[in-house]
Design an enzyme around this catalytic site. Structure first.
Site, PDB file in Angstrom:
ATOM      1  CG  ASP A 110      -0.293  -0.012   2.530  1.00 11.93           C
ATOM      2  OD1 ASP A 110      -0.139   1.069   3.136  1.00 11.93           O
ATOM      3  OD2 ASP A 110       0.074  -1.096   2.994  1.00 11.93           O
TER       4      ASP A 110
ATOM      5  CD  GLU B  54      -4.270   4.825  10.149  1.00  8.42           C
ATOM      6  OE1 GLU B  54      -3.305   5.180  10.861  1.00  8.42           O
ATOM      7  OE2 GLU B  54      -4.211   4.775   8.897  1.00  8.42           O
TER       8      GLU B  54
END
Length: 287
Positions: free
Chosen positions: A92, A183
């Site tokens: 990623d 997150e």
């Protein structure tokens, strides 16, 4: 006539010395040293394949990073990859990797083929990743299965964030479903309000693309806040802990390291394992 006083001599009895305990002194130090030696040997044996690979493949190269944690990370990375032979491996990336030379991005450690890549598209309600267009096109030209993700800001309007992602990302046949990256915890709202916002983003994006999004988060965040209430979604979980070496059955993807080296990319890059092989990965792509 005075009598002389005669002092009698008294004999002092000395107490017998205590015998040294086997758990004191030299024996204790010997035991502690022996324990640590056996511990090091045990760890070395457990990671023997990773260590052998590292010293045979890396030792003849000039490494740009000499930090101990990076070298240890290389050993663990190989150990994890070895345990997941046959599963699909991918990356990623975002603007933090700079300009990627996509034609060189093909394998990890010159051994493990890279099949897919997640690319950051948007951040919050108003920011597009500066390298998204270049990465999105480069991954396609490099014949990698690609997916786009949105970095969610808890304190910003969820519908505006979904609109930005939809405006930025066009999914083609063979692309992975859209991904929501969460997150952080909110500062100005409750957890219940956060969950409402996440659901609005997910529903809006699903309605637009016709496919259920995937959620990315850390393992603790997943266990504490999302596991139960978002159980109908598939998860991409981040966990870099040294002790974890295998993907959990409940995870669709596992981001197991943020310290890997890949040709065509400067600096470190995240590596992920899909909980299946390449054929199974293609099965979950957009039709």
């Amino acid at each position: 006539m005075k009598k002389k006083l005669v002092r009698r001599q008294t004999t002092r009895t000395r107490k017998p010395k205590k015998k040294a305990s086997i758990f004191s002194g030299k024996f204790m130090r010997f035991s502690v040293v022996t324990f640590f030696i056996l511990l090091v040997i045990g760890i070395g044996y457990h990671y023997r394949n990773g260590l052998a690979y590292y010293f045979s493949f890396k030792s003849d190269k000039v490494l740009s990073e000499t930090a101990k944690d990076k070298r240890i990370s290389d050993v663990r990375n190989f150990q994890v990859l070895e345990k997941h032979e046959g599963k699909s491996i991918g990356l990623d990336v975002s603007e933090y990797q700079g300009k990627i030379s996509w034609s060189y991005v093909d394998t990890l450690e010159n051994k493990y083929p890279l099949h897919f890549v997640f690319i950051r598209a948007t951040v919050g309600r108003d920011r597009k990743d500066r390298q998204f267009n270049r990465n999105w096109l480069g991954a396609k030209e490099n014949k990698m299965i690609r997916g786009a993700y949105h970095y969610y800001r808890p304190n910003e309007n969820s519908l505006e964030q979904a609109a930005l992602f939809i405006k930025t990302v066009t999914l083609d046949k063979g692309d992975l479903p859209p991904i929501l990256d969460i997150e952080k915890l909110p500062k100005n709202q409750s957890l219940d309000s956060l969950k409402v916002g996440l659901k609005r983003w997910l529903k809006t994006v699903e309605l637009h693309y016709g496919v259920k999004p995937i959620i990315y988060t850390g393992e603790k965040y997943y266990d504490d806040f999302l596991k139960d209430e978002f159980s109908d979604y598939l998860f991409w979980i981040a966990n870099y802990n040294f002790y974890r070496e295998e993907i959990d059955d409940d995870w669709l993807f596992w981001q197991f390291t943020e310290k890997a080296s890949v040709s065509g990319i400067k600096g470190n890059v995240d590596v992920n394992i899909y909980n299946g092989d390449l054929q199974q990965l293609r099965y979950i792509t957009v039709e």
